[in-house]
Write a protein that holds these residues in place. Sequence first.
Motif, mmCIF file in Angstrom:
data_model
loop_
_atom_site.group_PDB
_atom_site.id
_atom_site.type_symbol
_atom_site.label_atom_id
_atom_site.label_comp_id
_atom_site.label_asym_id
_atom_site.label_seq_id
_atom_site.Cartn_x
_atom_site.Cartn_y
_atom_site.Cartn_z
ATOM 1 N N ASN A 145 -76.092 -16.614 78.580
ATOM 2 C CA ASN A 145 -76.356 -15.808 77.386
ATOM 3 C C ASN A 145 -76.989 -14.486 77.822
ATOM 4 O O ASN A 145 -77.996 -14.042 77.287
ATOM 5 C CB ASN A 145 -77.277 -16.536 76.398
ATOM 6 C CG ASN A 145 -77.259 -15.894 75.020
ATOM 7 O OD1 ASN A 145 -76.301 -15.241 74.625
ATOM 8 N ND2 ASN A 145 -78.352 -16.077 74.282
ATOM 9 N N TYR A 146 -76.337 -13.879 78.799
ATOM 10 C CA TYR A 146 -76.863 -12.686 79.462
ATOM 11 C C TYR A 146 -75.945 -11.491 79.238
ATOM 12 O O TYR A 146 -74.712 -11.614 79.233
ATOM 13 C CB TYR A 146 -76.989 -12.933 80.971
ATOM 14 C CG TYR A 146 -77.359 -11.679 81.738
ATOM 15 C CD1 TYR A 146 -78.692 -11.321 81.889
ATOM 16 C CD2 TYR A 146 -76.381 -10.842 82.259
ATOM 17 C CE1 TYR A 146 -79.045 -10.152 82.559
ATOM 18 C CE2 TYR A 146 -76.720 -9.670 82.930
ATOM 19 C CZ TYR A 146 -78.047 -9.340 83.071
ATOM 20 O OH TYR A 146 -78.397 -8.176 83.712
ATOM 21 N N GLY A 147 -76.560 -10.321 79.103
ATOM 22 C CA GLY A 147 -75.853 -9.043 79.106
ATOM 23 C C GLY A 147 -76.781 -7.998 79.679
ATOM 24 O O GLY A 147 -77.995 -8.006 79.410
ATOM 25 N N GLY A 148 -76.259 -7.107 80.488
ATOM 26 C CA GLY A 148 -77.095 -6.089 81.108
ATOM 27 C C GLY A 148 -77.769 -5.187 80.092
ATOM 28 O O GLY A 148 -78.959 -4.864 80.211
ATOM 29 N N ARG A 149 -77.045 -4.795 79.058
ATOM 30 C CA ARG A 149 -77.637 -3.945 78.030
ATOM 31 C C ARG A 149 -78.668 -4.722 77.214
ATOM 32 O O ARG A 149 -79.713 -4.185 76.837
ATOM 33 C CB ARG A 149 -76.545 -3.386 77.115
ATOM 34 C CG ARG A 149 -75.681 -2.335 77.801
ATOM 35 C CD ARG A 149 -74.637 -1.770 76.843
ATOM 36 N NE ARG A 149 -73.915 -0.654 77.445
ATOM 37 C CZ ARG A 149 -72.940 0.020 76.838
ATOM 38 N NH1 ARG A 149 -72.567 -0.328 75.604
ATOM 39 N NH2 ARG A 149 -72.328 1.019 77.447
#
Length: 250
Positions: A145-149
């Motif tokens: 459940n990861y995103g850089g932004r």
Amino acid sequence: MTEQVPIDSADLDPERLPAHVGIIMDGNGRWAHERGEPRHVGHTAGEEALFDTVEGALEAGLGYLTVWAFSTDNWKRPREEVRFLMNFNRDLLQRRAGELDERRVRVRFVGRRGRPVPRRLVQMMEDTEQRTAHHRRLTLQVAFNYGGRTELVDATRQLAAEVAAGRLRPDDIDEEAIAARLYEPDAPDVDLLLRTSGEQRLSNFQLWEAAYAELLFTDVLWPDFRRQDLFEAIAAFQGRDRRFGRVRSR
């Protein structure tokens, strides 16, 4: 024509290993489609690739390995696939947590842990982190459940809250302040970022941490990826001239 000799971990320079390798594990769906199978078969096949890669990271002597298991954008996939991935990752932890513990691998999960991630899965993540927290042979970070932004948004919100509470002045916000509020601020920056399946984009992965990473793209679909491919990527990394904005030395 002379056949190329495969690279072994012993061929790598132990003094020039990347401190942190990030992998975008891509190609599970395509792998399954090529075999006339549903997408979930590709995800299942990717488990063997992941753990052979972890064994390769241990063999090579890497310190940090981050793999992208589930993106914040993956919630847009068909409901059946999302449900499968939630259950698959839960079952994977049940099967493999002990194995990672035995190999002295510290496991950490990076990403948001609130809803819609099932609470049972979050509890298993936290249990695995606690179980392996004392290990330092290899730190395996699973981006879930990861995103850089999203990571940068969360860091910015934390900074804003501290400013509003009077604990931080706006003028004190610099790169170090932002880095200190990322999901795992003690992890070194990514030195080598690898993506499988032939796609050549970052897709919102480790945007801050990979600012100076060497990028490597391979046509190998993730379920076919093995430690040999990791060794070849590290060898390619060791052959590059990393300048970080400096003029090339003569």
